[in-house]
Scaffold this motif. Structure first.
Motif, PDB file in Angstrom:
ATOM      1  N   PRO A   8     -95.358  38.115  99.376  1.00 52.38           N
ATOM      2  CA  PRO A   8     -96.686  37.993  99.157  1.00 52.38           C
ATOM      3  C   PRO A   8     -97.149  38.630  97.831  1.00 52.38           C
ATOM      4  CG  PRO A   8     -96.538  39.615 100.686  1.00 52.38           C
ATOM      5  CD  PRO A   8     -95.034  38.930 100.791  1.00 52.38           C
ATOM      6  N   ARG A   9     -97.866  38.013  97.167  1.00 47.35           N
ATOM      7  CA  ARG A   9     -98.390  38.659  95.753  1.00 47.35           C
ATOM      8  C   ARG A   9     -99.887  39.389  95.968  1.00 47.35           C
ATOM      9  NH1 ARG A   9     -97.275  33.257  95.140  1.00 47.35           N
ATOM     10  NH2 ARG A   9     -99.216  32.592  95.519  1.00 47.35           N
ATOM     11  N   GLU A  10    -100.292  39.615  97.193  1.00 50.78           N
ATOM     12  CA  GLU A  10    -101.614  40.394  97.181  1.00 50.78           C
ATOM     13  C   GLU A  10    -101.767  40.434  98.809  1.00 50.78           C
ATOM     14  OE1 GLU A  10    -104.583  38.171  95.831  1.00 50.78           O
ATOM     15  OE2 GLU A  10    -104.574  36.636  97.187  1.00 50.78           O
ATOM     16  N   ASP A  11    -102.612  41.547  99.140  1.00 53.83           N
ATOM     17  CA  ASP A  11    -103.000  41.585 100.697  1.00 53.83           C
ATOM     18  C   ASP A  11    -103.318  40.469 101.523  1.00 53.83           C
ATOM     19  OD1 ASP A  11    -102.762  44.604 101.174  1.00 53.83           O
ATOM     20  OD2 ASP A  11    -104.254  44.856  99.716  1.00 53.83           O
ATOM     21  N   ALA A  27     -91.516  43.556 107.903  1.00 54.35           N
ATOM     22  CA  ALA A  27     -91.979  43.781 106.588  1.00 54.35           C
ATOM     23  C   ALA A  27     -91.266  45.024 106.098  1.00 54.35           C
ATOM     24  CB  ALA A  27     -93.512  44.199 106.695  1.00 54.35           C
ATOM     25  N   TYR A  28     -90.718  44.762 104.906  1.00 59.04           N
ATOM     26  CA  TYR A  28     -90.122  46.097 104.038  1.00 59.04           C
ATOM     27  C   TYR A  28     -90.621  46.270 102.925  1.00 59.04           C
ATOM     28  CZ  TYR A  28     -87.090  42.903 101.335  1.00 59.04           C
ATOM     29  OH  TYR A  28     -86.763  41.923 100.098  1.00 59.04           O
ATOM     30  N   PHE A  29     -91.174  47.268 102.720  1.00 61.30           N
ATOM     31  CA  PHE A  29     -92.208  47.865 101.499  1.00 61.30           C
ATOM     32  C   PHE A  29     -91.362  48.473 100.478  1.00 61.30           C
ATOM     33  CE2 PHE A  29     -94.685  47.575 105.058  1.00 61.30           C
ATOM     34  CZ  PHE A  29     -96.111  47.366 104.706  1.00 61.30           C
ATOM     35  N   THR A  30     -91.622  47.926  99.282  1.00 60.10           N
ATOM     36  CA  THR A  30     -90.978  48.373  98.178  1.00 60.10           C
ATOM     37  C   THR A  30     -91.827  48.973  97.127  1.00 60.10           C
ATOM     38  OG1 THR A  30     -91.046  45.921  97.022  1.00 60.10           O
ATOM     39  CG2 THR A  30     -89.069  46.173  98.522  1.00 60.10           C
ATOM     40  N   ARG A  62     -91.188  40.896 102.129  1.00 62.35           N
ATOM     41  CA  ARG A  62     -90.767  41.846 101.077  1.00 62.35           C
ATOM     42  C   ARG A  62     -92.338  42.178 100.702  1.00 62.35           C
ATOM     43  NH1 ARG A  62     -90.705  42.940  95.563  1.00 62.35           N
ATOM     44  NH2 ARG A  62     -88.665  44.098  94.983  1.00 62.35           N
ATOM     45  N   THR A  63     -92.598  43.304 100.908  1.00 58.38           N
ATOM     46  CA  THR A  63     -94.036  43.868 100.387  1.00 58.38           C
ATOM     47  C   THR A  63     -94.098  44.732  99.606  1.00 58.38           C
ATOM     48  OG1 THR A  63     -94.681  43.533 102.937  1.00 58.38           O
ATOM     49  CG2 THR A  63     -96.244  44.410 101.426  1.00 58.38           C
ATOM     50  N   ASP A  64     -94.731  44.301  98.157  1.00 52.19           N
ATOM     51  CA  ASP A  64     -94.698  45.449  97.173  1.00 52.19           C
ATOM     52  C   ASP A  64     -95.800  46.366  97.431  1.00 52.19           C
ATOM     53  OD1 ASP A  64     -95.586  46.540  94.592  1.00 52.19           O
ATOM     54  OD2 ASP A  64     -94.036  45.222  93.730  1.00 52.19           O
ATOM     55  N   ILE A  65     -95.574  47.706  97.318  1.00 53.54           N
ATOM     56  CA  ILE A  65     -96.708  48.629  97.666  1.00 53.54           C
ATOM     57  C   ILE A  65     -97.805  48.346  96.664  1.00 53.54           C
ATOM     58  CG2 ILE A  65     -97.240  51.156  97.360  1.00 53.54           C
ATOM     59  CD1 ILE A  65     -94.531  51.491  98.975  1.00 53.54           C
ATOM     60  N   THR A  66     -97.558  48.138  95.480  1.00 48.44           N
ATOM     61  CA  THR A  66     -98.420  48.077  94.299  1.00 48.44           C
ATOM     62  C   THR A  66     -99.530  46.902  94.620  1.00 48.44           C
ATOM     63  OG1 THR A  66     -96.983  49.280  92.663  1.00 48.44           O
ATOM     64  CG2 THR A  66     -98.992  47.951  91.687  1.00 48.44           C
ATOM     65  N   ARG A  67     -98.746  45.466  94.796  1.00 45.81           N
ATOM     66  CA  ARG A  67     -99.634  44.336  95.058  1.00 45.81           C
ATOM     67  C   ARG A  67    -100.194  44.272  96.394  1.00 45.81           C
ATOM     68  NH1 ARG A  67     -96.960  39.447  92.442  1.00 45.81           N
ATOM     69  NH2 ARG A  67     -96.251  40.604  90.534  1.00 45.81           N
ATOM     70  N   CYS A  68     -99.752  45.437  97.367  1.00 43.25           N
ATOM     71  CA  CYS A  68    -100.383  45.048  98.985  1.00 43.25           C
ATOM     72  C   CYS A  68    -101.007  46.569  99.340  1.00 43.25           C
ATOM     73  CB  CYS A  68     -99.683  44.675  99.826  1.00 43.25           C
ATOM     74  SG  CYS A  68     -98.927  42.732  99.337  1.00 43.25           S
ATOM     75  N   THR A  78     -95.721  55.551 103.096  1.00 43.02           N
ATOM     76  CA  THR A  78     -95.705  56.664 101.920  1.00 43.02           C
ATOM     77  C   THR A  78     -94.665  56.614 100.971  1.00 43.02           C
ATOM     78  OG1 THR A  78     -94.530  58.185 103.486  1.00 43.02           O
ATOM     79  CG2 THR A  78     -97.151  57.994 103.306  1.00 43.02           C
ATOM     80  N   GLY A  79     -93.646  55.685 101.155  1.00 45.37           N
ATOM     81  CA  GLY A  79     -92.405  55.928 100.282  1.00 45.37           C
ATOM     82  C   GLY A  79     -91.610  54.442 100.379  1.00 45.37           C
ATOM     83  N   ALA A  80     -90.949  54.022  99.608  1.00 45.70           N
ATOM     84  CA  ALA A  80     -90.125  52.884  99.489  1.00 45.70           C
ATOM     85  C   ALA A  80     -88.816  53.011  99.261  1.00 45.70           C
ATOM     86  CB  ALA A  80     -90.550  52.020  98.219  1.00 45.70           C
ATOM     87  N   PRO A  81     -87.739  52.376  99.921  1.00 48.08           N
ATOM     88  CA  PRO A  81     -88.056  51.458 100.770  1.00 48.08           C
ATOM     89  C   PRO A  81     -88.570  51.852 102.244  1.00 48.08           C
ATOM     90  CG  PRO A  81     -85.644  51.721 100.445  1.00 48.08           C
ATOM     91  CD  PRO A  81     -86.409  52.703  99.611  1.00 48.08           C
ATOM     92  N   SER A  82     -89.254  51.357 102.855  1.00 45.29           N
ATOM     93  CA  SER A  82     -89.600  51.553 104.251  1.00 45.29           C
ATOM     94  C   SER A  82     -89.740  49.971 105.045  1.00 45.29           C
ATOM     95  CB  SER A  82     -91.140  52.145 104.342  1.00 45.29           C
ATOM     96  OG  SER A  82     -91.270  53.528 103.933  1.00 45.29           O
ATOM     97  N   CYS A  83     -89.126  50.229 106.088  1.00 41.79           N
ATOM     98  CA  CYS A  83     -89.334  48.965 107.017  1.00 41.79           C
ATOM     99  C   CYS A  83     -90.253  49.009 108.220  1.00 41.79           C
ATOM    100  CB  CYS A  83     -87.825  48.767 107.663  1.00 41.79           C
ATOM    101  SG  CYS A  83     -86.595  48.206 106.531  1.00 41.79           S
ATOM    102  N   LEU A  84     -90.724  48.083 108.559  1.00 43.63           N
ATOM    103  CA  LEU A  84     -91.995  48.155 109.564  1.00 43.63           C
ATOM    104  C   LEU A  84     -91.792  46.827 110.258  1.00 43.63           C
ATOM    105  CD1 LEU A  84     -94.368  49.802 110.454  1.00 43.63           C
ATOM    106  CD2 LEU A  84     -95.759  48.044 108.910  1.00 43.63           C
TER     107      LEU A  84
END
Length: 112
Positions: A8-11, A27-30, A62-68, A78-84
């Motif tokens: 995704p490019r945004e929330d 969801a894994y946050f990068t 794949r969820t970019d912390i900055t974009r989402c 609170t950190g990357a990488p994180s899996c949810l």
């Protein structure tokens, strides 16, 4: 070929993917800051393999912390990488830091 890992490019797009998924979502946050780049690249490979192995049983995002940022705050990342792991939009498991494919498979299997 179907896209195995959603990016995704945004929330709003993240929420759309969650709402459309009929299976649990991994969801894994990068992140893109220097200390996160290499571990997140490793996770990209691992998650691609997981997505291929779990086609039809799991949606991988794949969820970019900055974009989402809203999703990041909503789930307390609170950190990357994180899996949810999410079921019907609710978080059922969380893991921080890079993982091997076997560790991710155990993480997923323990919750499905």
């Amino acid at each position: 070929m179907t896209q195995l890992v959603h990016r995704p490019r945004e929330d709003a797009e993240f929420e759309f993917i969650l709402g459309r998924s009929t299976v649990p979502v991994l969801a894994y946050f990068t992140g893109t800051w220097p200390k996160a780049i290499e571990p997140c690249r490793v996770m990209d490979v691992v998650m691609g393999d997981i997505a291929a192995a779990c086609t039809g049983r799991l949606t991988v995002v794949r969820t970019d912390i900055t974009r989402c940022p809203a999703a990041t705050r909503r789930y307390g990342i609170t950190g990357a990488p994180s899996c949810l792991l999410l079921k019907e939009g609710a978080a059922v498991a969380h893991s921080s830091g890079p993982m091997t494919i076997d560790e991710v498979q155990q993480f997923v299997d323990g919750c499905l």
